[in-house]
Design a protein around this motif. Structure first.
Motif, mmCIF file in Angstrom:
data_model
loop_
_atom_site.group_PDB
_atom_site.id
_atom_site.type_symbol
_atom_site.label_atom_id
_atom_site.label_comp_id
_atom_site.label_asym_id
_atom_site.label_seq_id
_atom_site.Cartn_x
_atom_site.Cartn_y
_atom_site.Cartn_z
ATOM 1 N N GLN A 103 0.836 -1.208 0.000
ATOM 2 C CA GLN A 103 0.000 0.000 0.000
ATOM 3 C C GLN A 103 0.870 1.257 0.000
ATOM 4 O OE1 GLN A 103 -3.093 -1.105 -0.948
ATOM 5 N NE2 GLN A 103 -4.015 0.212 0.573
ATOM 6 N N LEU A 104 1.897 1.261 0.840
ATOM 7 C CA LEU A 104 2.792 2.426 0.896
ATOM 8 C C LEU A 104 3.484 2.660 -0.441
ATOM 9 C CD1 LEU A 104 4.388 2.009 4.438
ATOM 10 C CD2 LEU A 104 2.825 3.809 3.682
ATOM 11 N N ILE A 105 3.965 1.577 -1.055
ATOM 12 C CA ILE A 105 4.640 1.698 -2.353
ATOM 13 C C ILE A 105 3.667 2.228 -3.406
ATOM 14 C CG2 ILE A 105 5.666 0.351 -4.244
ATOM 15 C CD1 ILE A 105 6.958 -1.417 -2.044
ATOM 16 N N LEU A 106 2.446 1.690 -3.411
ATOM 17 C CA LEU A 106 1.445 2.136 -4.376
ATOM 18 C C LEU A 106 1.135 3.622 -4.205
ATOM 19 C CD1 LEU A 106 -0.754 1.326 -6.548
ATOM 20 C CD2 LEU A 106 -2.314 1.218 -4.598
ATOM 21 N N ILE A 107 0.900 4.055 -2.990
ATOM 22 C CA ILE A 107 0.519 5.455 -2.748
ATOM 23 C C ILE A 107 1.685 6.400 -3.038
ATOM 24 C CG2 ILE A 107 -0.160 7.095 -0.943
ATOM 25 C CD1 ILE A 107 -1.934 4.794 0.183
ATOM 26 N N VAL A 108 2.885 6.029 -2.597
ATOM 27 C CA VAL A 108 4.053 6.875 -2.864
ATOM 28 C C VAL A 108 4.330 6.930 -4.369
ATOM 29 C CG1 VAL A 108 6.557 7.063 -2.549
ATOM 30 C CG2 VAL A 108 5.077 6.606 -0.582
ATOM 31 N N GLY A 109 4.240 5.773 -5.021
ATOM 32 C CA GLY A 109 4.447 5.734 -6.479
ATOM 33 C C GLY A 109 3.416 6.580 -7.209
ATOM 34 N N TRP A 110 2.168 6.457 -6.806
ATOM 35 C CA TRP A 110 1.082 7.247 -7.407
ATOM 36 C C TRP A 110 1.370 8.740 -7.255
ATOM 37 C CZ3 TRP A 110 -3.880 4.773 -8.625
ATOM 38 C CH2 TRP A 110 -4.853 5.650 -9.073
ATOM 39 N N ALA A 111 1.769 9.129 -6.050
ATOM 40 C CA ALA A 111 2.061 10.544 -5.793
ATOM 41 C C ALA A 111 3.249 11.018 -6.625
ATOM 42 C CB ALA A 111 2.314 10.769 -4.308
ATOM 43 N N LEU A 112 4.317 10.215 -6.688
ATOM 44 C CA LEU A 112 5.499 10.614 -7.462
ATOM 45 C C LEU A 112 5.165 10.807 -8.940
ATOM 46 C CD1 LEU A 112 8.246 8.337 -5.859
ATOM 47 C CD2 LEU A 112 7.940 10.816 -5.543
ATOM 48 N N VAL A 113 4.381 9.872 -9.498
ATOM 49 C CA VAL A 113 4.000 9.971 -10.913
ATOM 50 C C VAL A 113 3.149 11.212 -11.136
ATOM 51 C CG1 VAL A 113 2.552 8.908 -12.711
ATOM 52 C CG2 VAL A 113 4.204 7.513 -11.453
ATOM 53 N N ASN A 114 2.158 11.415 -10.276
ATOM 54 C CA ASN A 114 1.185 12.486 -10.501
ATOM 55 C C ASN A 114 1.642 13.855 -10.019
ATOM 56 O OD1 ASN A 114 -1.132 11.161 -11.846
ATOM 57 N ND2 ASN A 114 -0.854 9.784 -10.108
ATOM 58 N N LEU A 115 2.792 13.911 -9.368
ATOM 59 C CA LEU A 115 3.395 15.200 -9.016
ATOM 60 C C LEU A 115 4.546 15.530 -9.973
ATOM 61 C CD1 LEU A 115 3.428 14.948 -5.108
ATOM 62 C CD2 LEU A 115 1.978 16.425 -6.522
ATOM 63 N N HIS A 116 4.618 14.775 -11.094
ATOM 64 C CA HIS A 116 5.624 14.982 -12.147
ATOM 65 C C HIS A 116 7.040 14.834 -11.605
ATOM 66 C CE1 HIS A 116 2.327 16.381 -14.647
ATOM 67 N NE2 HIS A 116 1.987 17.239 -13.697
ATOM 68 N N MET A 117 7.255 13.927 -10.685
ATOM 69 C CA MET A 117 8.579 13.734 -10.111
ATOM 70 C C MET A 117 9.343 12.608 -10.813
ATOM 71 S SD MET A 117 7.756 14.345 -6.102
ATOM 72 C CE MET A 117 9.107 15.388 -5.603
ATOM 73 N N ILE A 118 8.697 11.902 -11.700
ATOM 74 C CA ILE A 118 9.365 10.859 -12.487
ATOM 75 C C ILE A 118 9.312 11.288 -13.946
ATOM 76 C CG2 ILE A 118 9.348 8.420 -13.149
ATOM 77 C CD1 ILE A 118 8.022 7.772 -10.496
ATOM 78 N N ARG A 119 10.491 11.599 -14.498
ATOM 79 C CA ARG A 119 10.565 12.109 -15.870
ATOM 80 C C ARG A 119 10.132 11.021 -16.854
ATOM 81 N NH1 ARG A 119 13.435 16.944 -16.083
ATOM 82 N NH2 ARG A 119 14.739 17.303 -14.270
ATOM 83 N N GLY A 120 9.411 11.441 -17.854
ATOM 84 C CA GLY A 120 8.995 10.537 -18.926
ATOM 85 C C GLY A 120 7.704 9.782 -18.632
#
Length: 176
Positions: A55-72
């Protein structure tokens, strides 16, 4: 010559009790409805550290993607993460229901065990009362002086009024 078959508990009472308890547990698990089995499986699946980490990985990953913190990687649920909120809320509702179904089943099982325990305790009390009365009569018959403990033995050899005990206990316990 008379053949005596001994009750299994007489040979090894501990092992007999362990086997009886295990059998009762297996029977209780076998009586579960399909919904209860499913709820128990879900509860076992999500009730561990692995699920928490996922759950933590999913939520953190979701936030990173949707806050434009992962290029591409294109954002698909911009802040304030409306889709994530719906997914997590829906998951929470269903998990709560599954846990409540499992807890309700366990509560019923616990009540059955408590009733069985009460029944066994009441039978034990009745047997002990009878034994004390018999011992008291044997002592009198054999002329054994039990005056020093006579009052105590007499009070224990009286049949316990379970309803009176329950009522007194109820009066003395604090209200919830």
């Amino acid at each position: 010559m008379e053949s005596h078959t001994r009750h299994p508990a007489a040979t090894n009472p501990t092992q007999y009790n362990i086997n009886a308890i295990a059998r009762l547990e297996h029977e209780a698990l076998g009586r579960r409805t399909l919904a209860e089995r499913f709820s128990d499986a879900i509860t076992r699946l999500v009730g561990n550290v692995g699920f928490l980490i996922a759950q933590l990985i999913l939520i953190v990953g979701w936030a990173l993607v949707n806050l434009h913190m992962i290029r591409g990687v294109k954002a698909f649920d911009p802040f304030p993460f409306g889709i994530l909120s719906v997914v997590v809320s829906t998951e929470s509702v269903f998990l709560t229901i599954f846990v409540l179904i499992s807890q309700t089943r366990m509560s019923r099982q616990s009540e059955r065990r408590a009733h069985l325990d009460l029944q066994v305790s009441m039978l034990s009390e009745q047997e002990l009362t009878t034994l004390l009365q018999m011992l008291q009569k044997l002592c009198q018959h054999m002329g054994v002086n039990v005056d020093s403990s006579k009052q105590e033995v007499q009070s224990f050899s009286k049949t316990t009024d379970v309803e009176k005990l329950a009522s007194e206990l109820e009066d003395k316990l604090p209200d919830e």
